[in-house]
Design an enzyme around this catalytic site. Structure first.
Site, PDB file in Angstrom:
ATOM      1  N   ASN A  63     -10.479  -2.808  -6.703  1.00  0.00           N
ATOM      2  CA  ASN A  63      -9.711  -1.817  -7.293  1.00  0.00           C
ATOM      3  C   ASN A  63     -10.131  -1.484  -8.803  1.00  0.00           C
ATOM      4  O   ASN A  63      -9.760  -0.562  -9.261  1.00  0.00           O
ATOM      5  CB  ASN A  63      -8.280  -2.152  -7.508  1.00  0.00           C
ATOM      6  CG  ASN A  63      -7.347  -2.091  -6.345  1.00  0.00           C
ATOM      7  OD1 ASN A  63      -6.535  -3.034  -6.051  1.00  0.00           O
ATOM      8  ND2 ASN A  63      -7.642  -1.354  -5.266  1.00  0.00           N
ATOM      9  N   ASP A  75       0.919  -0.966  -0.192  1.00  0.00           N
ATOM     10  CA  ASP A  75      -0.002  -0.083  -0.170  1.00  0.00           C
ATOM     11  C   ASP A  75       0.902   1.226  -0.036  1.00  0.00           C
ATOM     12  O   ASP A  75       2.005   1.155   0.518  1.00  0.00           O
ATOM     13  CB  ASP A  75      -0.923  -0.114   1.164  1.00  0.00           C
ATOM     14  CG  ASP A  75      -1.993   0.917   1.282  1.00  0.00           C
ATOM     15  OD1 ASP A  75      -2.342   1.392   0.005  1.00  0.00           O
ATOM     16  OD2 ASP A  75      -2.801   1.136   1.982  1.00  0.00           O
TER      17      ASP A  75
HETATM   18  C1  FPP Z   1      -1.817  -0.007  -3.473  1.00  0.00           C
HETATM   19  O1  FPP Z   1      -1.587   1.356  -3.428  1.00  0.00           O
HETATM   20  C2  FPP Z   1      -1.318  -0.569  -4.504  1.00  0.00           C
HETATM   21  C3  FPP Z   1      -2.002  -1.228  -5.643  1.00  0.00           C
HETATM   22  C4  FPP Z   1      -3.455  -1.124  -5.725  1.00  0.00           C
HETATM   23  C5  FPP Z   1      -1.285  -1.680  -6.614  1.00  0.00           C
HETATM   24  C6  FPP Z   1      -0.044  -2.746  -6.434  1.00  0.00           C
HETATM   25  C7  FPP Z   1       0.773  -2.932  -7.574  1.00  0.00           C
HETATM   26  C8  FPP Z   1       2.163  -3.029  -7.687  1.00  0.00           C
HETATM   27  C9  FPP Z   1       2.863  -2.758  -6.497  1.00  0.00           C
HETATM   28  C10 FPP Z   1       2.655  -2.938  -9.067  1.00  0.00           C
HETATM   29  C11 FPP Z   1       3.290  -4.349  -9.228  1.00  0.00           C
HETATM   30  C12 FPP Z   1       2.821  -5.661  -8.952  1.00  0.00           C
HETATM   31  C13 FPP Z   1       2.980  -6.657  -9.703  1.00  0.00           C
HETATM   32  C14 FPP Z   1       2.533  -8.002  -9.115  1.00  0.00           C
HETATM   33  C15 FPP Z   1       3.447  -6.765 -11.062  1.00  0.00           C
HETATM   34  P1  FPP Z   1      -2.466   2.446  -3.462  1.00  0.00           P
HETATM   35  O2  FPP Z   1      -2.651   2.938  -5.051  1.00  0.00           O
HETATM   36  O3  FPP Z   1      -3.725   2.311  -2.961  1.00  0.00           O
HETATM   37  O4  FPP Z   1      -1.910   3.501  -2.883  1.00  0.00           O
HETATM   38  P2  FPP Z   1      -2.427   4.860  -1.846  1.00  0.00           P
HETATM   39  O5  FPP Z   1      -3.224   4.230  -0.726  1.00  0.00           O
HETATM   40  O6  FPP Z   1      -1.439   5.731  -1.408  1.00  0.00           O
HETATM   41  O7  FPP Z   1      -3.072   5.399  -2.977  1.00  0.00           O
END
Ligand code: FPP
Length: 236
Positions: A65, A17
């Protein structure tokens, strides 16, 4: 054997996250946070499996998501294809087997193809498992397992008296051991529908670091914290 190597968790989960906040803080688009997060996963993932952890489960994309902007969802799907086709070399080189947990629908066919190819290419690897939870929800996994159980029962393939924790797990997306250590980055204290069945007795740590800034060193700190915990599994 030193104390550290004796108490390595078999199964580690990471809720990656903070990608969006990492980017916003720098005046960048949220997508660039995901790109940076993907580099972090590659670096720390290899480190974690080299430490002797057998399975690393990561939350890449939840069923919820899909509610994000079309631009962000499209970016993430293309990033996944890029990772699975080109950038997973490190995992392949390190003999890591890649598996996926989650629903197939409504993922794009090119994403599904890239997932299938990576699974096929790494199926005989033996040095740890990377379980990528993509279009995944813990409640959805339990619902999908229940449906499979009902079908087997209806077809006379399942005696309900034999259903227990172990045989139930065989109906999940993958039959994996329990998560011993769960790490959620970015200082949020939630499990957000991640691997509910496998997390019944997980130890959890919640580092403040945003995922793109998460390092192998920070994993080692979480591991040390885990090694100090007294796991009782409901006993005394
Ligand atoms: C949450 O952060 C993260 C995600 C929804 C995506 C996670 C994906 C990756 C790390 C990319 C690589 C993964 C693979 C398996 C290729 P957020 O967007 O919710 O962050 P925020 O809470 O700060 O908005």
């Amino acid at each position: 054997m030193n104390k550290e190597s004796k108490n390595i968790p078999d199964h580690v989960g990471i809720i990656m996250d903070g990608n969006g906040r990492w980017a916003t803080k720098r005046g960048l688009s949220r997508s660039l946070g995901h790109l940076e997060g993907s580099k972090t996963l590659e670096k720390t993932g290899i480190h974690i499996l080299k430490k002797g952890v057998k399975i690393l489960s990561v939350f890449a994309f939840s069923t919820e998501n899909f509610k994000r902007s079309e631009e962000e969802v499209t970016y993430l799907m293309n990033l996944f294809i890029d990772m699975f086709t080109k950038k997973c070399k490190e995992f392949k080189k390190n003999n890591v087997k890649v598996i996926f947990s989650g629903r197939k629908s409504p993922l794009r066919s090119d994403v599904l193809d890239a997932m299938d190819k990576l699974v096929e290419d790494t199926k005989n690897n033996t040095k740890g498992i990377l379980n990528i939870c993509l279009n995944y929800g813990g409640q959805e996994e339990l619902i999908d397992a229940s449906k499979k159980i009902a079908i087997d029962y209806q077809n006379g393939k399942l005696d309900l008296d034999t259903l227990n924790k172990e045989s139930f797990a065989k109906y999940l997306y993958n039959d994996l051991p329990p998560i011993d250590l769960l790490i959620r980055t970015s200082g949020e204290y939630r499990i957000s529908n991640f691997m509910l069945y496998q997390m019944a007795y997980s130890e959890m740590t919640f580092p403040d670091t945003l995922f793109p800034d998460f390092t192998p060193k920070e994993f080692d700190i979480a591991l040390e914290e885990y090694q100090k915990r007294n796991r009782r599994f409901g006993g005394v």
